[in-house]
Scaffold this motif. Structure first.
Motif, PDB file in Angstrom:
ATOM      1  N   TRP A  78      -2.769  -2.868  -8.293  1.00 42.62           N
ATOM      2  CA  TRP A  78      -3.627  -3.727  -8.827  1.00 42.62           C
ATOM      3  C   TRP A  78      -4.046  -4.775  -7.752  1.00 42.62           C
ATOM      4  O   TRP A  78      -3.621  -4.874  -6.625  1.00 42.62           O
ATOM      5  CB  TRP A  78      -3.060  -4.764 -10.030  1.00 42.62           C
ATOM      6  N   GLN A  79      -5.462  -5.224  -8.083  1.00 39.16           N
ATOM      7  CA  GLN A  79      -6.159  -6.003  -7.094  1.00 39.16           C
ATOM      8  C   GLN A  79      -7.041  -6.934  -7.917  1.00 39.16           C
ATOM      9  O   GLN A  79      -7.498  -6.443  -9.035  1.00 39.16           O
ATOM     10  CB  GLN A  79      -6.906  -5.085  -6.092  1.00 39.16           C
ATOM     11  N   LEU A  80      -7.413  -7.885  -7.470  1.00 38.17           N
ATOM     12  CA  LEU A  80      -8.420  -8.939  -8.069  1.00 38.17           C
ATOM     13  C   LEU A  80      -9.466  -8.975  -7.122  1.00 38.17           C
ATOM     14  O   LEU A  80      -9.329  -9.103  -5.741  1.00 38.17           O
ATOM     15  CB  LEU A  80      -7.923 -10.344  -8.098  1.00 38.17           C
ATOM     16  N   ARG A  81     -10.842  -8.642  -7.889  1.00 44.26           N
ATOM     17  CA  ARG A  81     -11.992  -8.579  -6.855  1.00 44.26           C
ATOM     18  C   ARG A  81     -12.820  -9.644  -7.569  1.00 44.26           C
ATOM     19  O   ARG A  81     -12.816  -9.962  -8.630  1.00 44.26           O
ATOM     20  CB  ARG A  81     -12.539  -7.248  -6.925  1.00 44.26           C
ATOM     21  N   SER A  82     -13.638 -10.519  -6.527  1.00 44.93           N
ATOM     22  CA  SER A  82     -14.644 -11.366  -7.099  1.00 44.93           C
ATOM     23  C   SER A  82     -15.719 -11.440  -6.087  1.00 44.93           C
ATOM     24  O   SER A  82     -15.574 -11.467  -4.710  1.00 44.93           O
ATOM     25  CB  SER A  82     -13.859 -12.789  -6.828  1.00 44.93           C
ATOM     26  N   GLY A 104      -7.298   1.182  -8.727  1.00 41.78           N
ATOM     27  CA  GLY A 104      -8.754   1.302  -8.565  1.00 41.78           C
ATOM     28  C   GLY A 104      -9.524   1.233  -9.851  1.00 41.78           C
ATOM     29  O   GLY A 104     -10.959   1.379  -9.651  1.00 41.78           O
ATOM     30  N   VAL A 105      -9.033   1.273 -11.009  1.00 41.07           N
ATOM     31  CA  VAL A 105      -9.723   1.556 -12.198  1.00 41.07           C
ATOM     32  C   VAL A 105     -10.225  -0.085 -12.720  1.00 41.07           C
ATOM     33  O   VAL A 105      -8.930  -0.924 -13.176  1.00 41.07           O
ATOM     34  CB  VAL A 105      -9.057   2.315 -13.388  1.00 41.07           C
ATOM     35  N   LEU A 134       0.803  -1.337   0.121  1.00 43.26           N
ATOM     36  CA  LEU A 134       0.114  -0.187   0.073  1.00 43.26           C
ATOM     37  C   LEU A 134       0.844   1.288  -0.095  1.00 43.26           C
ATOM     38  O   LEU A 134       2.113   1.060   0.453  1.00 43.26           O
ATOM     39  CB  LEU A 134      -0.875  -0.124   1.299  1.00 43.26           C
ATOM     40  N   CYS A 135       0.326   2.282  -0.323  1.00 43.71           N
ATOM     41  CA  CYS A 135       1.029   3.606  -0.496  1.00 43.71           C
ATOM     42  C   CYS A 135       1.171   4.074   0.871  1.00 43.71           C
ATOM     43  O   CYS A 135       0.272   4.041   1.750  1.00 43.71           O
ATOM     44  CB  CYS A 135       0.229   4.667  -1.399  1.00 43.71           C
ATOM     45  N   GLU A 136       2.507   4.380   1.405  1.00 46.85           N
ATOM     46  CA  GLU A 136       2.878   4.940   2.517  1.00 46.85           C
ATOM     47  C   GLU A 136       2.286   6.208   2.685  1.00 46.85           C
ATOM     48  O   GLU A 136       1.974   6.195   3.969  1.00 46.85           O
ATOM     49  CB  GLU A 136       4.317   4.990   2.575  1.00 46.85           C
ATOM     50  N   ASP A 137       1.973   7.182   1.840  1.00 50.42           N
ATOM     51  CA  ASP A 137       1.633   8.301   2.032  1.00 50.42           C
ATOM     52  C   ASP A 137      -0.143   8.391   2.309  1.00 50.42           C
ATOM     53  O   ASP A 137      -0.390   8.944   3.132  1.00 50.42           O
ATOM     54  CB  ASP A 137       1.972   9.392   1.054  1.00 50.42           C
ATOM     55  N   ASN A 138      -0.689   7.490   1.605  1.00 48.40           N
ATOM     56  CA  ASN A 138      -1.873   7.189   1.365  1.00 48.40           C
ATOM     57  C   ASN A 138      -2.534   5.834   1.625  1.00 48.40           C
ATOM     58  O   ASN A 138      -2.710   5.107   0.483  1.00 48.40           O
ATOM     59  CB  ASN A 138      -2.801   7.867   0.567  1.00 48.40           C
ATOM     60  N   PRO A 139      -2.448   5.272   2.929  1.00 47.28           N
ATOM     61  CA  PRO A 139      -2.682   3.628   2.799  1.00 47.28           C
ATOM     62  C   PRO A 139      -3.948   3.331   2.373  1.00 47.28           C
ATOM     63  O   PRO A 139      -4.279   2.292   1.964  1.00 47.28           O
ATOM     64  CB  PRO A 139      -2.582   3.495   4.459  1.00 47.28           C
ATOM     65  N   GLU A 140      -4.980   4.228   2.235  1.00 44.19           N
ATOM     66  CA  GLU A 140      -6.237   4.054   1.780  1.00 44.19           C
ATOM     67  C   GLU A 140      -6.521   4.106   0.342  1.00 44.19           C
ATOM     68  O   GLU A 140      -7.516   3.474  -0.076  1.00 44.19           O
ATOM     69  CB  GLU A 140      -7.190   5.152   2.762  1.00 44.19           C
ATOM     70  N   ALA A 141      -5.497   4.461  -0.373  1.00 42.35           N
ATOM     71  CA  ALA A 141      -5.638   4.472  -1.892  1.00 42.35           C
ATOM     72  C   ALA A 141      -5.531   3.084  -2.450  1.00 42.35           C
ATOM     73  O   ALA A 141      -4.660   2.237  -1.690  1.00 42.35           O
ATOM     74  CB  ALA A 141      -4.245   5.512  -2.512  1.00 42.35           C
TER      75      ALA A 141
END
Length: 794
Positions: free
Chosen positions: A225-229, A252-253, A214-221
């Motif tokens: 890439w991520q796999l969603r199911s 996130g896209v 995760l981004c150190e400056d913005n962990p909520e970003a």
């Protein structure tokens, strides 16, 4: 342990129930997908505890409640098997747990442990704030900060877990996990159920998985890439993982969607199924798609079959077969495709190839093997981007080893010429080719005697057919004088017998058509060198070493009436300046008397760097014409040969070899390669390389022409994650490119993007047209721990 009435309860009762809990919750490890990979089993340790067969089945006296700190151990109950990655834990291993408080309510028949509950079996650890087990319903509930630590370092978290059915089934809420290879998984909930056959099936809802930091400056970003199911299922019976409504997001896209995706369970190292397809565009094939299918035939063999569907060519296919035995292995790959004649140098029709090899151990001394390589043409191999060469060789062999002193080999060799101008009848078939060598040991003087024997037979339907037997004895004795000189006395004796027919045809073209003869040769040599070393203080050590060798033996002449099979190729360099017989093989024997001389100098630096140079030549006592024109040894005084190596540091090195005309000093061969990096300016990941090749025409090369080529390239690390490279090779004589390429790669902890471009200007010598498939463009995207996708043009 006592309750409020003072009555004691069996200590094993809580242990038994607690043991069943841990065995059931061990199934939480099954939720660690899609990226869990098998790991080697770790050692398992646990405190001494009662085994399951020592446990009673009674229930303590009814009434009241008991509260007391507890620490106990017992054997594991059912359900501890691990399917999805990580080492399995023995279900019968002892279980130990601790809790700040343990309460048994006899009225409710319920056991409750609370306050830093921690249990472990082997090297698996379970932690929770509270654990409750209802003995009447068989339902166990773990709540609050649930953690499951696996032996391989993976950690699972959950808000609540409910287990029932003898701890065989479970429902988990708020699942998160830190998995192998930097993987992270989260799900709204999970359900674990066991079929009648004993297979475990895991369902996860609203799953998100990624192996990106995760981004150190913005962990909520969102991660890179991520796999969603919507739903993911791990089927322990079919040992596969299935995703429904799966989407791959980049930053996130959403970028890729599939309604259904199936892959092997990580606990299954080999599983049949379709692999990631690749797509592309080529001038020869048009748009094409490759859809490989992997078939795990059995535990020791598999095959990948890859159909290729193209818009401008009939369907074609490739296969790659592998098999391992207890005593060896074999592989085979091949293809079947079609050449349309338009982009294939005029060739049209179906073609194919097969490349196979195998090696097998017979006993402690002998092994056997084969290598079978055949193709319809060089154009076909280049059109379908297979390893291409103008000649393919096949062999079947057996060889034996006896320590470091003896070696034996018997083999058969066959060759295939792939170009149109090749005359098939002139291509040799060698059967058999036998060789044996042994080192007879060191004698009382310190010398070493080596003996070998050879025999082969060569068939050609339109050329020379020859047979040869031979033997060689070599003796070497080193000595040192008082001045520090190194004397080496050498002797070499060859005995050869020949029989040949059609000697007047290729490749010998002799004046005689048949020959049956025996010949021999003796070479004696005295080699002297004087290494003189001096210290250069803080700058290292310097070396000057003159070397002179006297070689003598009977004159042999040109030997034109002896079939020549293994000495057709020859190149005079610094590497064979001091060889007793400078022909590559034995069919041609160098005779007469000569003196070889060279001077070597070197400077060795304290940092490990060095500068070295060598120059030398050879002088023959007779005018015998033994070597071909422009070989460097056609005159009594040979050409000059030399070598220079400059490597003062680890980031800079230059190696150059040359051969200069012994009379005029004109260049006959120059070969230079240099490499240097930008370490001194703070760019350790950047390295340049360059080279130059020059050769005069030789009757041994086809076509016989001058060769002048330059090449160069650079590879650099642009940033922490980006690296790139470019290279090129150019023919100065023909004034055209030989090959060129460029590549760029991005790689971080979870993602790889690679782009490559390669262009080959190789031409068909018959049509003078560029071979098909000379241009390759490749784009590859790899999601680490999930898979990769490729788009390429040939």
């Amino acid at each position: 342990m006592t309750d409020v009435t003072g009555r004691k309860h069996p200590r094993w009762l809580l242990s038994s129930n607690r043991n069943r809990l841990l065995a059931g919750t061990a199934g939480l490890a099954l939720l660690a997908f899609p990226a869990m990979l098998p790991a080697p089993a770790l050692g398992q340790t646990a405190p001494l505890s009662l085994r399951p067969d020592q446990l009673g089945a009674g229930v303590g006296p009814a009434g009241g409640a008991a509260t007391a700190p507890a620490r106990t151990g017992a054997g594991a109950g059912p359900g501890g098997a691990l399917l999805g990655g990580g080492p399995a834990i023995d279900s019968n291993a002892p279980v130990t747990f601790t809790a700040a408080e343990v309460e048994y309510d006899q009225n409710e028949n319920r056991v409750t442990a609370s306050g830093a509950v921690e249990a472990w079996q082997g090297e698996r650890i379970l932690r929770a704030d509270r654990f409750t087990y209802d003995r009447d319903t068989g339902i166990a509930v773990a709540e609050g900060n649930i953690q499951l630590l696996e032996p391989d370092g993976q950690v699972l978290f959950a808000d609540r877990a409910e287990l029932k059915g003898g701890m065989r089934d479970a429902v988990v809420e708020g699942l998160r996990g830190l998995l192998a290879q930097n993987g992270r998984v989260a799900a709204n909930g999970a359900r674990r159920r066991t079929t009648e056959s004993g297979a475990v099936i895991m369902d996860l809802s609203r799953v998100v998985y990624s192996s990106c930091d995760l981004c150190e400056d913005n962990p909520e970003a969102p991660p890179l890439w991520q796999l969603r199911s919507r739903l993911a299922t791990q089927d322990g019976e079919s040992r596969r993982i299935r995703f429904r409504d799966a989407t791959v997001d980049f930053a996130g896209v959403p970028a890729f969607y599939t309604p259904y995706l199936s892959m092997p369970d990580p606990s299954t190292p080999r599983s049949s199924g379709f692999l990631t397809p690749s797509f592309g565009q080529t001038r020869y094939l048009g748009a094409f798609a490759e859809i490989p299918y992997y078939w795990a035939i059995d535990e020791s063999s598999d095959v990948v079959v890859t159909p290729l569907v193209a818009s401008q060519a009939p369907p074609s296919g490739f296969f790659n077969y592998r098999q391992r035995f207890n005593f060896g292995q074999l592989t085979a790959q091949g293809s079947l495709g079609y050449l349309n004649g338009k982009q294939s140098s005029g060739e049209k029709g179906w073609g194919g190839h097969i490349f196979s090899r195998g090696s097998f151990t017979i006993d402690e001394n002998w092994q056997a093997g084969f290598s079978i390589n055949r193709a319809t043409s060089e154009t076909y191999l280049r059109a379908y981007r297979q390893p291409a060469t103008s000649v393919l060789s096949s062999t079947v062999y057996a060889e034996g080893f006896w320590g470091y002193t003896s070696y034996a080999r018997i083999r058969a060799l066959a060759f295939q010429g792939l170009r149109e101008q090749d005359v098939t009848g002139r291509i040799p078939l060698v059967l058999p080719d036998m060789y044996y060598e042994t080192v007879l040991g060191r004698d009382s003087l310190g010398g070493t005697l080596t003996a070998d024997a050879t025999a082969f037979q060569v068939y050609r339907s339109e050329g020379t057919q020859s047979r040869r037997i031979g033997t060689r004895l070599r003796y070497e004795l080193p000595r040192f004088d008082e001045m520090g000189g190194v004397w080496t006395f050498r002797a070499q004796a060859d005995g050869l017998g020949y029989n040949a027919v059609n000697l007047n045809l290729a490749p010998n073209f002799s004046n005689e058509s048949t020959a049956t003869t025996a010949t021999g040769n003796i070479r004696l040599a005295v080699d002297w060198r004087l290494p003189m070393v001096r210290s250069a203080g803080a700058y290292g050590t310097q070396l000057i070493e003159p070397r002179v060798q006297l070689v003598t033996g009977p004159n042999t002449g040109r030997q034109t009436n002896i079939p020549n099979e293994d000495s057709l190729d020859f190149e005079f360099t610094d590497a064979n300046l001091f060889a007793l017989n400078r022909f590559q093989g034995r069919d041609r024997q160098e005779g007469g008397t000569r003196v070889d001389a060279a001077l070597r100098g070197a400077w060795y630096f304290p940092n490990g760097g060095s500068v070295e140079a060598l120059a030398g030549r050879s002088f023959r006592f007779s005018d015998e014409a033994l070597f071909h024109e422009r070989s460097g040894l056609e005159r009594r005084a040979s050409d000059w040969v030399g070598r220079v190596t400059v490597a003062p540091t680890g980031w800079f090195d230059v190696t150059a070899r040359t051969r200069l005309d012994g009379e005029t000093g004109d260049r006959r061969m120059i070969e230079t390669a240099a490499g240097f990096g930008l370490d001194p300016v703070g760019l350790p990941g950047t390295r340049f390389n360059a080279g130059y090749l020059y050769q005069v025409p030789s009757p041994l090369r086809t076509p016989s022409r001058y060769t002048r080529e330059v090449f160069g390239g650079v590879n650099t690390r642009l940033t922490t994650y980006w690296r790139a490279g470019v290279f090129g090779r150019y023919d100065l004589e023909e004034q055209r490119g030989v090959a060129a390429g460029v590549n760029a790669t991005y790689e971080d902890e979870c993602f790889i993007f690679e782009g490559r471009f390669y262009r080959s200007y190789a031409e068909n010598p018959v049509t003078s047209s560029v071979y098909p498939g000379g241009t390759t463009v490749l784009f590859r995207v790899s999601l680490k721990t999930v898979g990769e996708f490729a788009l390429r043009a040939l």
